[in-house]
Design a protein around this motif. Structure first.
Motif, PDB file in Angstrom:
ATOM      1  N   ASN A 519       0.823  -1.203   0.000  1.00 41.90           N
ATOM      2  CA  ASN A 519       0.000   0.000   0.000  1.00 41.90           C
ATOM      3  C   ASN A 519       0.867   1.267   0.000  1.00 41.90           C
ATOM      4  O   ASN A 519       0.596   2.228  -0.736  1.00 41.90           O
ATOM      5  CB  ASN A 519      -0.926  -0.013   1.217  1.00 41.90           C
ATOM      6  CG  ASN A 519      -1.740   1.277   1.342  1.00 41.90           C
ATOM      7  OD1 ASN A 519      -1.679   1.958   2.359  1.00 41.90           O
ATOM      8  ND2 ASN A 519      -2.513   1.606   0.320  1.00 41.90           N
ATOM      9  N   LEU A 520       1.932   1.280   0.795  1.00 41.23           N
ATOM     10  CA  LEU A 520       2.808   2.446   0.847  1.00 41.23           C
ATOM     11  C   LEU A 520       3.612   2.588  -0.446  1.00 41.23           C
ATOM     12  O   LEU A 520       3.785   3.704  -0.960  1.00 41.23           O
ATOM     13  CB  LEU A 520       3.745   2.334   2.046  1.00 41.23           C
ATOM     14  CG  LEU A 520       4.675   3.523   2.302  1.00 41.23           C
ATOM     15  CD1 LEU A 520       3.864   4.787   2.574  1.00 41.23           C
ATOM     16  CD2 LEU A 520       5.624   3.236   3.452  1.00 41.23           C
ATOM     17  N   LEU A 521       4.108   1.478  -0.990  1.00 47.70           N
ATOM     18  CA  LEU A 521       4.881   1.534  -2.231  1.00 47.70           C
ATOM     19  C   LEU A 521       4.044   2.058  -3.383  1.00 47.70           C
ATOM     20  O   LEU A 521       4.547   2.735  -4.283  1.00 47.70           O
ATOM     21  CB  LEU A 521       5.436   0.144  -2.564  1.00 47.70           C
ATOM     22  CG  LEU A 521       6.574  -0.373  -1.672  1.00 47.70           C
ATOM     23  CD1 LEU A 521       6.892  -1.815  -2.028  1.00 47.70           C
ATOM     24  CD2 LEU A 521       7.809   0.500  -1.824  1.00 47.70           C
ATOM     25  N   GLY A 670      -4.367  -2.930  -3.841  1.00 50.49           N
ATOM     26  CA  GLY A 670      -4.218  -4.305  -3.394  1.00 50.49           C
ATOM     27  C   GLY A 670      -3.770  -4.380  -1.944  1.00 50.49           C
ATOM     28  O   GLY A 670      -4.296  -5.181  -1.151  1.00 50.49           O
ATOM     29  N   GLY A 671      -2.804  -3.537  -1.567  1.00 52.70           N
ATOM     30  CA  GLY A 671      -2.372  -3.518  -0.176  1.00 52.70           C
ATOM     31  C   GLY A 671      -3.455  -3.019   0.753  1.00 52.70           C
ATOM     32  O   GLY A 671      -3.618  -3.523   1.873  1.00 52.70           O
ATOM     33  N   ALA A 672      -4.233  -1.994   0.305  1.00 54.15           N
ATOM     34  CA  ALA A 672      -5.293  -1.445   1.144  1.00 54.15           C
ATOM     35  C   ALA A 672      -6.395  -2.464   1.395  1.00 54.15           C
ATOM     36  O   ALA A 672      -6.992  -2.492   2.487  1.00 54.15           O
ATOM     37  CB  ALA A 672      -5.871  -0.196   0.492  1.00 54.15           C
ATOM     38  N   VAL A 673      -6.676  -3.317   0.401  1.00 58.70           N
ATOM     39  CA  VAL A 673      -7.692  -4.366   0.597  1.00 58.70           C
ATOM     40  C   VAL A 673      -7.105  -5.561   1.344  1.00 58.70           C
ATOM     41  O   VAL A 673      -7.757  -6.162   2.199  1.00 58.70           O
ATOM     42  CB  VAL A 673      -8.259  -4.794  -0.770  1.00 58.70           C
ATOM     43  CG1 VAL A 673      -9.191  -5.987  -0.609  1.00 58.70           C
ATOM     44  CG2 VAL A 673      -8.999  -3.641  -1.436  1.00 58.70           C
ATOM     45  N   GLY A 674      -5.861  -5.878   1.040  1.00 54.69           N
ATOM     46  CA  GLY A 674      -5.268  -7.066   1.640  1.00 54.69           C
ATOM     47  C   GLY A 674      -5.026  -6.944   3.127  1.00 54.69           C
ATOM     48  O   GLY A 674      -5.111  -7.937   3.865  1.00 54.69           O
TER      49      GLY A 674
END
Length: 773
Positions: A519-521, A670-674
């Protein structure tokens, strides 16, 4: 024997004070004292009678048994509260007798500590209630008594010229009065002028009337002058005691302001500071007298200075020469190790000849550390910036001091260290819609001129309000957590299936850090190391141990991006963008989980049931109604737009640049959902490991997401207390037995919060050694 002496002292001291008031014919105060003492006696006697009838009750036993109230103590405290102590010996004798008497009755088993303290408190409450009803009688010395004290130092005051001024530091009363120097005082001034030639030049000269040898010299004219009086009252100073104590607790080191409990020490310090400033050759109003009026009052008189404050000068008067003179004055104070502690433009005066004068020096310190002198310089620079703007104030300071000296002020440019007036001025500037942050603008301009400057603030704050709030919130959270875990049972993981669920929960917990890194990347356009970014997310777990939920992670991520070469503004924007994306995905997942959970009905009393989520539905409807109201009401719409527009302005351009890369978009969303999905799976697996049967994943998702929202509002590290309480309640609502729910919550929190602290510390220290954090 001790009890008898204590009793005689507690009754004898009020009687002695009453006789003294009677001799002074202060009958009103004497009547008030008798009335308050009578009420205190009746109140204490009534409490003893009431408790004697219910001596076996828990309340009676807690306060000391059948007769918990010490009547003589309550009566004595009520009387001295009204009368006051005219001598310090009376105060020492009374409180010593009260302490010895209370200790004696406790050791003899006649009362408890609680009963003794309640007796004193009862007397105090009755006396204050009496004063509230009757009105407070001002026992401070009046103006006639104060003016009479001036005659002892050779000044005859003119009562008709008395003018009240604004209160000074610690609530000191201030007056201005015209006086005439008596012959004795005039002769002393002439003698002093004869000994000190420079001073003699500034004193009025004698009459120039010619004389003959046979004609006696005419007496010198009686000089008339104006004095500024400062009256220090112990009772008035007590009103400022609480803020001073809080400041003493909050700050550490030499920056803690003096708060002498002794009036004599306060007067001595002010006199020494006034003499030291004058001896240093700095223009300051001369201290003419310092006298003790009575036991709780002191008088200081200064020459009146008829010159405007620098803060009130018109804009055309703010020349480079004035700026240079102000900074030359500060440098001279620093060279003589004198700290003013409130060095602002309000305490500088400019006379008609262009000379600068320093006023209100009584709160300063002599032989001060250089840290305090630099703090004076930092506060002076902020005060000048509030008057002429940060750009010009900084430029003039650098021109007068040089870039190195100006840069040395930056570590101390912290509003918490400034005087109360400067801190209020900064708050008023922000409230008035000031375009620029004064302190931040000064710092940026000095760094631009001196890039190698050390801008790291000096750590002088011992306790922060957030720490106090965390302690209080932690205590409440601990209580809530204890009530939720009354049915806690040690999980019996005696099957391979249970250990398989625990292993799956641990893997899901680890995936949350991978998702946070993605998410940060995805929110920064630069290419960063995935491994280092994931390590930073693990380090955030350690930072979360000492900060409220999400705060530690935000700080670590911002610092990590800065160390990676991303400018501060863009680093903050990137972290803010990741939070916005995470919040949007959070709402979507909450709706999805709620929809799936609502469809799953209880059929056979299993653990996989949950009723339709009325709470989530209500929240969605409430948000929709609020949105409609904001859109329909222009004033609300304007307020929301004014708050949201800066956020969109800052994050929008950065997000548009990132959105051009499909890879970045996939990483960010993807990171925010994962992240919440992996955490929900961890909770689901933890419940399955403890219960031995499968539960509904959607129900666990709803419970986790709601608990996460509550945890972000609880001001405790990691949301301790709030998260556990909401998780346990959510699992119970899903049909999980309360004992199983409590145990499952413990397992989940161990895997997601407590245990990651250990590798988080190693990751935190490793990144610091590498310079990545």
């Amino acid at each position: 024997m001790v009890q008898v002496l204590a009793f005689l002292s507690m009754i004898g001291v009020p009687i002695a004070l009453a006789v003294e008031r009677l001799v002074k014919r202060e009958t009103v105060q004497l009547v008030d004292a008798v009335g308050a003492a009578t009420l205190a006696y009746l109140a204490a006697f009534s409490v003893n009678v009431a408790t004697s009838h219910f001596q076996d009750s828990a309340v009676a036993q807690a306060v000391g048994g059948a007769t918990p109230m010490q009547v003589q103590l309550a009566v004595g405290v009520a009387a001295v509260t009204i009368l006051g102590f005219s001598r310090s010996q009376y105060r020492t004798l009374f409180y010593s007798a009260a302490a010895l008497g209370g200790l004696a009755v406790v050791l003899l088993g006649q009362d408890s500590v609680t009963g003794v303290l309640l007796s004193a408190l009862l007397g105090r409450i009755v006396a204050m209630a009496w004063l509230s009803v009757r009105g407070v009688l001002d026992t401070r010395p009046g103006m006639g008594r104060i003016l009479a004290e001036l005659t002892h130092d050779g000044f005859r005051a003119h009562p008709g010229t008395v003018r009240a001024l604004d209160p000074g530091t610690d609530g000191a009363r201030r007056f201005r009065v015209s006086v005439t120097a008596t012959e004795t005082h005039h002769s002393f001034d002439c003698l002093a002028g004869h000994k000190r030639a420079p001073a003699a030049a500034t004193t009025p000269t004698a009459s120039t009337t010619p004389t003959t040898p046979n004609t006696p010299a005419a007496p010198p004219p009686t000089p008339k002058k104006t004095l500024d009086l400062s009256v220090l009252d112990q009772s008035q100073r007590a009103a400022y005691l609480a803020p001073r104590i809080w400041q003493w607790i909050r700050l550490r080191g030499p920056v803690r302001r003096r708060s002498f409990f002794s009036l004599r020490r306060t007067v001595e310090s002010e006199v020494l500071m006034a003499m030291a400033v004058e001896a240093a050759g700095i223009r300051t109003p001369r201290l003419r007298t310092a006298r003790q009026v009575d036991q709780d009052t002191a008088l200081l008189a200064y020459d009146h200075l008829d010159a405007p404050r620098v803060a009130d000068l018109p804009d055309r008067a703010w020349t480079p020469a004035l700026h240079g003179g102000i900074w030359a004055l500060w440098q001279h104070l620093r060279s003589r190790q004198l700290a003013h502690r409130e060095l602002t433009t309000d305490h500088l005066r400019l006379d008609a000849a262009g000379g600068l004068w320093l006023t209100d020096v009584g709160y300063g310190e002599i032989a001060a550390e250089d840290l305090l002198c630099r703090l004076d310089g930092a506060e002076l620079l902020v005060s000048l910036a509030l008057r002429v703007g940060p750009a010009r104030a900084t430029e003039e300071a650098v021109d007068a001091l040089g870039p190195d000296t100006a840069a040395s002020l930056l570590p101390l440019m912290q509003p918490i260290l400034f005087s109360e007036d400067t801190a209020k001025a900064l708050r008023r500037h922000r409230a008035a819609g000031g375009r620029a942050d004064i302190v931040g603008s000064i710092r940026d301009r000095i760094i631009a001129l001196h890039p190698e400057a050390d801008v790291q603030p000096v750590s002088l704050e011992r306790v922060r309000p957030r720490t106090v709030l965390s302690i209080v919130g932690g205590a409440i959270a601990f209580y809530l957590l204890a009530t939720q875990l009354t049915g806690f049972q040690v999980p019996e993981l005696d099957t391979w299936q249970a250990w398989g669920w625990v292993l799956g929960a641990a893997v899901a917990s680890g995936l949350t850090y991978v998702a946070a890194a993605l998410n940060l990347l995805g929110c920064v356009k630069e290419r960063l190391s995935f491994r280092t970014t994931a390590t930073a997310q693990v380090a955030a777990a350690f930072a979360g141990l000492v900060a409220p939920a999400a705060v530690g992670g935000l700080a670590v991520n911002t610092r990590y991006l800065q160390r990676a070469g991303i400018p501060v503004a863009r680093a903050v924007t990137a972290v803010g963008g990741s939070q916005v994306i995470g919040f949007a995905c959070y709402l979507v997942l909450l709706l999805v989980f709620s929809a799936f959970a609502g469809k799953h009905r209880q059929e056979a009393g299993g653990l996989s049931a949950i009723t339709p989520s009325a709470t989530v539905t209500g929240v969605v409807i409430a948000l929709a109604v609020i949105g409609l109201l904001v859109a329909a009401i222009p004033r609300l719409r304007a307020v929301v737009v004014s708050r949201v527009k800066p956020l969109v302005t800052d994050i929008g351009p950065e997000f548009l640049q990132v959105a051009r890369s499909p890879r970045k978009l996939v990483q960010a969303f993807g990171g925010a959902v994962g992240l919440p999905l992996a955490a929900s799976v961890c909770l689901w697996a933890s419940v399955n490991a403890v219960s031995g049967s499968e539960v509904n994943l959607a129900a666990m998702g709803v419970a986790y997401l709601v608990a996460k929202a509550v945890g972000s509002l609880v001001p405790t590290p990691g949301g301790i207390g709030g998260v556990e309480a909401v998780l346990a309640a959510g699992l119970t609502a899903a049909g999980v037995p309360s004992a199983t729910a409590a145990t499952s919550v413990i397992v989940f929190r161990l895997l997601t919060w407590w245990l990651p602290v250990i590798p988080g510390w190693f990751a935190f220290t490793a990144l610091q050694r590498r310079g990545a954090l």
